[in-house]
Design a protein around this motif. Structure first.
Motif, PDB file in Angstrom:
ATOM      1  N   ILE A 368       0.907  -0.989  -0.391  1.00 28.49           N
ATOM      2  CA  ILE A 368       0.104  -0.239   0.194  1.00 28.49           C
ATOM      3  C   ILE A 368       0.836   1.366   0.296  1.00 28.49           C
ATOM      4  O   ILE A 368       0.246   1.852  -0.416  1.00 28.49           O
ATOM      5  N   VAL A 369       2.182   1.787   0.851  1.00 26.94           N
ATOM      6  CA  VAL A 369       2.571   2.328   1.036  1.00 26.94           C
ATOM      7  C   VAL A 369       3.153   2.165  -0.579  1.00 26.94           C
ATOM      8  O   VAL A 369       3.497   3.886  -0.930  1.00 26.94           O
ATOM      9  N   GLU A 370       3.777   1.588  -1.359  1.00 24.88           N
ATOM     10  CA  GLU A 370       4.183   1.849  -3.385  1.00 24.88           C
ATOM     11  C   GLU A 370       3.354   1.934  -3.847  1.00 24.88           C
ATOM     12  O   GLU A 370       3.512   2.962  -4.289  1.00 24.88           O
ATOM     13  N   GLU A 371       2.137   1.499  -3.451  1.00 25.14           N
ATOM     14  CA  GLU A 371       1.084   2.089  -4.565  1.00 25.14           C
ATOM     15  C   GLU A 371       0.667   3.649  -4.079  1.00 25.14           C
ATOM     16  O   GLU A 371       0.525   5.014  -5.607  1.00 25.14           O
ATOM     17  N   CYS A 372       0.838   4.322  -2.938  1.00 20.77           N
ATOM     18  CA  CYS A 372       0.322   6.147  -2.364  1.00 20.77           C
ATOM     19  C   CYS A 372       1.495   6.601  -2.879  1.00 20.77           C
ATOM     20  O   CYS A 372       1.632   7.414  -3.087  1.00 20.77           O
ATOM     21  N   LEU A 373       2.415   5.877  -2.971  1.00 20.49           N
ATOM     22  CA  LEU A 373       3.824   6.337  -4.092  1.00 20.49           C
ATOM     23  C   LEU A 373       4.323   6.742  -4.687  1.00 20.49           C
ATOM     24  O   LEU A 373       4.615   8.239  -5.747  1.00 20.49           O
ATOM     25  N   LYS A 374       3.566   5.665  -5.984  1.00 21.62           N
ATOM     26  CA  LYS A 374       3.420   5.712  -7.336  1.00 21.62           C
ATOM     27  C   LYS A 374       2.017   6.881  -7.374  1.00 21.62           C
ATOM     28  O   LYS A 374       2.622   8.195  -8.275  1.00 21.62           O
ATOM     29  N   TRP A 375       1.433   5.938  -7.229  1.00 23.56           N
ATOM     30  CA  TRP A 375       0.282   7.518  -7.359  1.00 23.56           C
ATOM     31  C   TRP A 375      -0.055   8.699  -7.027  1.00 23.56           C
ATOM     32  O   TRP A 375      -0.042  10.300  -7.896  1.00 23.56           O
ATOM     33  N   SER A 376       0.936   8.811  -5.932  1.00 25.87           N
ATOM     34  CA  SER A 376       1.112  10.814  -5.320  1.00 25.87           C
ATOM     35  C   SER A 376       1.998  11.613  -6.420  1.00 25.87           C
ATOM     36  O   SER A 376       2.252  12.607  -6.872  1.00 25.87           O
ATOM     37  N   SER A 377       2.975  10.297  -6.958  1.00 23.00           N
ATOM     38  CA  SER A 377       4.035  11.378  -7.664  1.00 23.00           C
ATOM     39  C   SER A 377       3.500  11.794  -9.203  1.00 23.00           C
ATOM     40  O   SER A 377       3.330  12.266 -10.216  1.00 23.00           O
ATOM     41  N   GLN A 378       2.377  10.607  -9.997  1.00 25.84           N
ATOM     42  CA  GLN A 378       1.435  10.519 -10.948  1.00 25.84           C
ATOM     43  C   GLN A 378       0.723  11.387 -11.123  1.00 25.84           C
ATOM     44  O   GLN A 378      -0.045  11.861 -12.359  1.00 25.84           O
ATOM     45  N   ARG A 379       0.051  11.663 -10.165  1.00 29.68           N
ATOM     46  CA  ARG A 379      -1.318  11.787 -10.381  1.00 29.68           C
ATOM     47  C   ARG A 379      -0.970  13.464  -9.788  1.00 29.68           C
ATOM     48  O   ARG A 379      -0.706  14.245  -9.479  1.00 29.68           O
ATOM     49  N   MET A 380      -2.204  14.517 -11.355  1.00 26.72           N
ATOM     50  CA  MET A 380      -1.500  16.124 -11.339  1.00 26.72           C
ATOM     51  C   MET A 380      -3.272  17.142 -10.571  1.00 26.72           C
ATOM     52  O   MET A 380      -4.080  16.243 -11.191  1.00 26.72           O
ATOM     53  N   VAL A 381      -2.353  17.524  -9.480  1.00 24.10           N
ATOM     54  CA  VAL A 381      -3.730  18.577  -9.259  1.00 24.10           C
ATOM     55  C   VAL A 381      -3.259  20.104  -9.310  1.00 24.10           C
ATOM     56  O   VAL A 381      -2.146  20.547  -8.527  1.00 24.10           O
ATOM     57  N   PHE A 382      -3.853  20.623  -9.463  1.00 28.86           N
ATOM     58  CA  PHE A 382      -3.494  22.151 -10.153  1.00 28.86           C
ATOM     59  C   PHE A 382      -2.071  22.675 -10.457  1.00 28.86           C
ATOM     60  O   PHE A 382      -1.568  23.233 -10.504  1.00 28.86           O
ATOM     61  N   GLY A 383      -1.901  21.336 -11.384  1.00 28.79           N
ATOM     62  CA  GLY A 383      -0.906  22.056 -12.747  1.00 28.79           C
ATOM     63  C   GLY A 383       0.398  20.909 -11.647  1.00 28.79           C
ATOM     64  O   GLY A 383       1.325  20.972 -12.673  1.00 28.79           O
ATOM     65  N   LYS A 384       0.688  20.491 -10.765  1.00 26.14           N
ATOM     66  CA  LYS A 384       1.553  20.238 -10.056  1.00 26.14           C
ATOM     67  C   LYS A 384       1.772  18.403  -9.527  1.00 26.14           C
ATOM     68  O   LYS A 384       0.537  17.899  -9.185  1.00 26.14           O
ATOM     69  N   THR A 387       2.187  15.181  -4.650  1.00 34.10           N
ATOM     70  CA  THR A 387       3.643  15.410  -3.917  1.00 34.10           C
ATOM     71  C   THR A 387       4.226  16.890  -3.284  1.00 34.10           C
ATOM     72  O   THR A 387       4.480  16.976  -2.450  1.00 34.10           O
ATOM     73  N   SER A 388       3.440  17.355  -4.820  1.00 30.01           N
ATOM     74  CA  SER A 388       3.645  18.965  -3.860  1.00 30.01           C
ATOM     75  C   SER A 388       2.953  19.083  -3.123  1.00 30.01           C
ATOM     76  O   SER A 388       3.373  20.480  -2.008  1.00 30.01           O
ATOM     77  N   GLN A 389       2.018  18.386  -2.507  1.00 29.20           N
ATOM     78  CA  GLN A 389       1.037  19.302  -1.652  1.00 29.20           C
ATOM     79  C   GLN A 389       1.740  18.356   0.035  1.00 29.20           C
ATOM     80  O   GLN A 389       1.842  17.694   0.057  1.00 29.20           O
ATOM     81  N   ALA A 390       2.034  18.888   0.592  1.00 35.19           N
ATOM     82  CA  ALA A 390       2.597  19.271   2.371  1.00 35.19           C
ATOM     83  C   ALA A 390       1.824  18.014   3.159  1.00 35.19           C
ATOM     84  O   ALA A 390       2.531  17.186   3.680  1.00 35.19           O
ATOM     85  N   VAL A 391       0.273  18.404   2.914  1.00 26.54           N
ATOM     86  CA  VAL A 391       0.182  17.103   3.445  1.00 26.54           C
ATOM     87  C   VAL A 391       0.083  15.779   3.819  1.00 26.54           C
ATOM     88  O   VAL A 391      -0.212  14.835   4.096  1.00 26.54           O
ATOM     89  N   ILE A 392       0.066  15.966   1.677  1.00 29.89           N
ATOM     90  CA  ILE A 392       0.116  14.088   1.026  1.00 29.89           C
ATOM     91  C   ILE A 392       1.982  14.161   1.452  1.00 29.89           C
ATOM     92  O   ILE A 392       1.849  12.346   2.144  1.00 29.89           O
ATOM     93  N   ARG A 393       2.330  14.368   2.080  1.00 29.44           N
ATOM     94  CA  ARG A 393       3.754  14.082   2.471  1.00 29.44           C
ATOM     95  C   ARG A 393       4.082  13.946   4.058  1.00 29.44           C
ATOM     96  O   ARG A 393       4.504  12.438   4.428  1.00 29.44           O
ATOM     97  N   ALA A 394       2.938  14.389   4.560  1.00 30.34           N
ATOM     98  CA  ALA A 394       3.044  14.116   5.914  1.00 30.34           C
ATOM     99  C   ALA A 394       2.537  12.828   5.953  1.00 30.34           C
ATOM    100  O   ALA A 394       3.082  11.913   7.132  1.00 30.34           O
ATOM    101  N   LYS A 395       1.221  12.020   5.239  1.00 27.29           N
ATOM    102  CA  LYS A 395       0.616  11.308   5.217  1.00 27.29           C
ATOM    103  C   LYS A 395       1.616  10.021   5.046  1.00 27.29           C
ATOM    104  O   LYS A 395       1.486   8.846   5.346  1.00 27.29           O
ATOM    105  N   LEU A 396       2.599   9.998   3.596  1.00 21.76           N
ATOM    106  CA  LEU A 396       3.401   9.341   3.587  1.00 21.76           C
ATOM    107  C   LEU A 396       4.033   8.952   4.109  1.00 21.76           C
ATOM    108  O   LEU A 396       4.795   8.132   4.359  1.00 21.76           O
ATOM    109  N   ALA A 397       5.060   9.948   5.162  1.00 19.90           N
ATOM    110  CA  ALA A 397       5.772   9.731   5.936  1.00 19.90           C
ATOM    111  C   ALA A 397       5.617   9.081   7.441  1.00 19.90           C
ATOM    112  O   ALA A 397       6.349   8.021   7.761  1.00 19.90           O
ATOM    113  N   ALA A 398       4.492   9.374   7.495  1.00 19.69           N
ATOM    114  CA  ALA A 398       3.547   8.558   8.463  1.00 19.69           C
ATOM    115  C   ALA A 398       3.712   6.994   8.338  1.00 19.69           C
ATOM    116  O   ALA A 398       3.828   5.682   9.393  1.00 19.69           O
ATOM    117  N   MET A 399       3.066   6.751   6.623  1.00 23.17           N
ATOM    118  CA  MET A 399       2.984   5.540   6.443  1.00 23.17           C
ATOM    119  C   MET A 399       4.246   4.416   6.086  1.00 23.17           C
ATOM    120  O   MET A 399       4.578   3.313   6.692  1.00 23.17           O
TER     121      MET A 399
END
Length: 527
Positions: A368-384, A387-399
């Motif tokens: 699941i950690v791998e899935e989330c790292l892949k998706w958050s790197s390829q998913r574009m939001v607001f043109g970025k 992973t450009s969102q700090a809250v997402i990086r915080a979730k990944l760090a916890a996982m």
């Protein structure tokens, strides 16, 4: 030579994905999202790689009905996105445990373990993964063909751990000798199984046998072992552990199923509930009450034994059953251990069962950690990227932190298992394994579901809470669908809680760990 001519309309019905050119003319009307999105100005006739991977998993392109749509490739470009080959390691950070990651080291694993892992992953990717997908969707039990292949490779035997039952066997094509096989090898088997299988399929792939056979091996008479074990390890007969009841789960001492002696037979009456593989098991390692105390019997399916499927939150491939024993006559020779000494039989068996659940759970959590790292790197939001969102990086760090903590504690316990005999493990590791299972199952649910935080941290009496999920929030709405991009997240969110219950409920195991520690508190320990 005259070049074939294409109309503007035909060219506009081609798209490029990862250097490959696809003609979607005949597919347009079959597209689930409609034809318009395929022929939009931003897609038709252009490189749609980023757009495609924002909507679909790579496996979509590998299906025959879609590979036939490929008509060529872009000159001078090479394919960059491909699935892992059987046995290959993922290069996504934290997708693999440290001991498998390039450039890292381990005090526990040897080069032999690494070779074994490659062979195990290859086997599970080629043989088990396709079966896992079919069984998860259909709910049907594992096919005998796959069971036979597992038996031929001695996967079934290896899941029972090191021991005499491996002697003379060729393990996974000979990649490891029986006398060299240890609990780290077995842990690799469980991890690779969980990596390619849903939670239900992990149980459906004869988990009942894995937890039901050790009491026979360790406490059965030589004659009983000779009768049952060869057929079980070869996949010709199936075994289930039948302990839990509607009356008692973790409270093993509260079981109500009775066994009354009648000459050379026991007469067994009672019911069992939530029994993994029970719908198709041939033998049941069963806990019973007798006049002299709790006793374990091996009951063969026959007159008086009926099983009924229980519908649960995961697929029926696991064969979860409600079992009724109606005055079943069981030979006294099928008694496992001494009469009245059944608690020792079951409690000593729990260590290995819980450790197996831990190994599978950590592997699933890491996926699941791998899935989330892949998706958050390829998913574009607001043109970025997401992973450009700090809250997402915080979730990944916890996982990541959770799964790495689980992995390291698990490896430490497994090392101790390799150094101890069966009795030492029962004495010294019941508490640590119980605490570890509680920790792993809780971190799994935190990764899948999140945690509750007070909505007003300044108020100690606030009853409101913010529910902050990790994997589910990273995938958003896709985490709610059983197919597509978030299908693994949905399945994990729905089934990760099983590990908190099976093989002993969380709170019971936490209490067990502390009670075991308190028994060993030195009398002279004072502040």
């Amino acid at each position: 030579m005259a070049l074939k001519e294409y109309t503007i309309e035909e060219v506009e019905k081609w798209i490029v994905i990862d250097s490959k050119v696809y003609n979607l003319t005949k597919f347009a009307n079959l597209h689930p999202g409609g034809a318009n999105i395929l022929f939009a100005e931003s897609v038709a006739g252009k490189d749609a790689t980023q757009l495609f991977f924002g909507l679909h998993r790579q496996e979509v392109l590998l299906k025959p009905q879609y590979t036939r749509l490929q008509i060529g490739k872009i000159a001078g470009q090479e394919e960059t996105i491909r699935p892992l080959a059987p046995g290959e390691l993922s290069e996504v950070p934290y997708a693999e445990p440290t001991w498998l990651s390039r450039g890292y080291y381990s005090p526990y694993y040897t080069e032999g373990h690494r070779k074994f892992q490659v062979a195990a992953r290859k086997f599970f990717m080629e043989v088990v993964q396709p079966e896992s997908v079919r069984c998860e969707e259909s709910g049907k039990r594992i096919s005998q063909e796959v069971v036979d292949k597992m038996s031929e490779a001695n996967i079934i035997a290896m899941r029972l751990g090191p021991g005499k039952h491996l002697h003379g066997r060729t393990l996974l094509g000979g990649v490891v000798k029986p006398e060299e096989f240890d609990y780290f090898h077995e842990g690799i088997i469980h991890a690779e199984l969980a990596r390619v299988s849903s939670r239900a399929v992990v149980d459906g792939l004869l988990a009942g046998l894995v937890i039901g056979v050790p009491p026979i091996l360790n406490y059965g008479s030589p004659e009983l072992v000779a009768k049952v074990i060869p057929d079980a390890i070869s996949g010709k007969k199936f075994v289930a552990l039948a302990i839990s009841e509607a009356f008692a789960g973790s409270d093993v001492g509260g079981l109500q199923t009775t066994a009354v002696r009648d000459g050379d037979y026991w007469v067994v009456t009672g019911t069992k509930k939530w029994i993994t593989n029970g719908t198709f098991a041939d033998y049941f390692t069963t806990g019973c009450k007798t006049e002299t105390g709790f006793t374990v019997l091996l009951i063969e399916r026959g007159p008086g034994v009926t099983t009924k499927q229980i519908k649960t939150g995961y697929s029926s491939v696991a064969g979860t059953a409600y079992i009724t024993f109606d005055k079943v006559r069981v030979p006294v020779s099928h008694t496992l251990g001494k009469v009245g000494n059944g608690m020792q039989v079951i409690l000593s068996n729990f260590n290995h069962e819980r450790w197996m659940v831990i190994a599978c759970s950590i592997s699933a959590q890491r996926l699941i950690v791998e899935e989330c790292l892949k998706w958050s790197s390829q998913r574009m939001v607001f043109g970025k990227p997401l992973t450009s969102q700090a809250v997402i990086r915080a979730k990944l760090a916890a996982m990541i932190s959770r799964v790495e903590a689980c992995q390291n504690w698990y490896e430490s316990v497994t090392f101790q298992m390799n150094q101890m005999n069966y009795n030492e493990m029962s004495n010294k590791l019941a508490g640590p394994i119980g605490l570890l299972k509680q920790f792993v199952s809780r971190t799994a649910r935190e990764t899948a579901e999140g945690q509750e935080y007070p909505s007003d941290v300044s108020s100690r009496h606030s009853k409101l809470a913010i529910f902050c999920a990790d994997a589910t929030q990273i995938f958003g709405g896709r985490a709610l669908t059983t197919t597509g991009m978030g299908k693994l997240i949905e399945n994990y969110h729905r089934t990760s809680g099983f590990d908190a219950i099976l093989a002993g409920a969380e709170d019971v195991l936490g209490d067990l760990g502390v009670r075991q520690a308190l028994k060993k508190m030195p009398r002279n320990a004072r502040l």
